[in-house]
Design an enzyme around this catalytic site. Structure first.
Site, mmCIF file in Angstrom:
data_model
loop_
_atom_site.group_PDB
_atom_site.id
_atom_site.type_symbol
_atom_site.label_atom_id
_atom_site.label_comp_id
_atom_site.label_asym_id
_atom_site.label_seq_id
_atom_site.Cartn_x
_atom_site.Cartn_y
_atom_site.Cartn_z
ATOM 1 C CE LYS A 71 -4.206 -1.536 2.414
ATOM 2 N NZ LYS A 71 -5.158 -1.072 3.436
ATOM 3 C CG ASP A 108 -8.382 1.527 4.009
ATOM 4 O OD1 ASP A 108 -9.105 0.679 3.455
ATOM 5 O OD2 ASP A 108 -7.148 1.398 4.144
#
Ligand code: ATR
Length: 280
Positions: A71, A108
């Site tokens: 990520k 997220d």
């Protein structure tokens, strides 16, 4: 549905990637909406990540989700990234634009807030301070989302205080770092407490947090989703607090990507939750 030659393609890159729920999640929606598409797990070693991401665009993929451990690196590979990804320092969804360039996003925080609003519709940002336990990547996304939502004070408590301080430096004002030892007193006037650590996951001990001093109107949110009911959420339910599990965050964070890559705004229905919970 068997993908045709024109099928829309997407996938998730991780190393390893076998633990990822995303193929099941996207597969559920592809079936539900009868979409000619495919979503595949892509196990990519860290040393090949940049090349693999670029190649996926050449191979006709419309989008790639990024999971552990790629990520942070992904932020340096994409051509452009949205504000959330830049603030958080991590990308979890890459969209291939019409000109072949890569657009990185971090959804997220969106997933966290969407699930909070769905499960605790009476919660309001203005109701009071939020306490976030943990200072990893998930915590950073959550803290940023809470600041953006207008929470007046976001107290971050982490075992390693330096990591909490790094989040405070990155996000600025509403963030207040509190020492690990003060985590119980931090809850006193809080309207929301979030476990953003790995504590409470299967095979891990429970989060060491006594919520007896928490107000009865406060919401308790655990981003752990395996098990669905962690010891923290069990304690919250027993005390009469609204308890929000981590599975919905996982599902909601995928919604913007599904819409971008397959053209349909997907529903977060109970069947889907049940299907994922059975297979985690
Ligand atoms: P992610 O990016 O998924 O949030 P991470 O970066 O590994 O994951 O962060 C895990 C979080 O769980 C951290 O806040 C970590 O605390 P430290 O920064 O002190 O390591 C927290 N954590 C892990 N084990 C813990 C434990 N035994 N007690 C308290 N916190 C713990």
């Amino acid at each position: 549905m068997i993908p045709s030659g024109q099928a829309k393609l997407a996938g998730v890159m991780g190393w390893p990637v076998g633990h990822s729920c995303s193929p099941r999640l996207f597969g559920y929606w592809l079936d539900k909406y009868g979409i000619d598409g495919a979503y595949v797990p892509l196990a990519v070693e860290p040393r090949h990540f940049g090349q693999a991401l670029r190649t996926s665009a050449v191979m006709g993929f419309r989008g790639i989700n990024i999971t552990v451990p790629h990520k942070t690196v992904a932020l340096g590979v994409v051509d452009e990234a949205d504000e959330a990804a830049r603030r958080i320092g991590a990308v979890n969804a890459v969209t291939v634009r019409d000109d072949g360039s890569l657009w990185g996003a971090n959804t997220d925080g969106f997933g966290f807030m969407a699930h909070l609003r769905a499960r605790a519709p009476r919660w309001r940002a203005a109701h009071g301070p939020a306490v976030v336990i943990g200072a990893g990547g998930a915590s950073r996304a959550i803290c940023a989302a809470l600041c953006d939502a207008g929470v007046p004070e976001v107290r971050i408590v982490n075992r390693t205080v330096a990591r909490a301080e790094a989040v405070a430096i990155a996000l600025g004002d509403p963030i207040k770092v509190m020492p690990w030892i003060a985590r119980t007193s931090a809850l006193e006037d809080a309207s929301l407490v979030v476990n953003a650590t790995t504590q409470g996951m299967a095979k891990e001990p429970a989060l060491d947090l006594d919520i007896a001093g928490l107000g009865k109107d406060a919401v308790v949110y655990d981003i752990v989703y395996a098990p669905l009911e962690t010891p923290l959420l069990r304690a919250a339910r027993a005390a009469g607090n609204v308890a929000v599990d981590g599975l919905g965050m996982l599902i909601h964070q995928a919604c913007p990507s599904f819409k971008a890559w397959f053209g349909v705004e997907p529903d977060v229905d109970e069947n889907l939750r049940h299907d994922l919970a059975q297979n985690i």
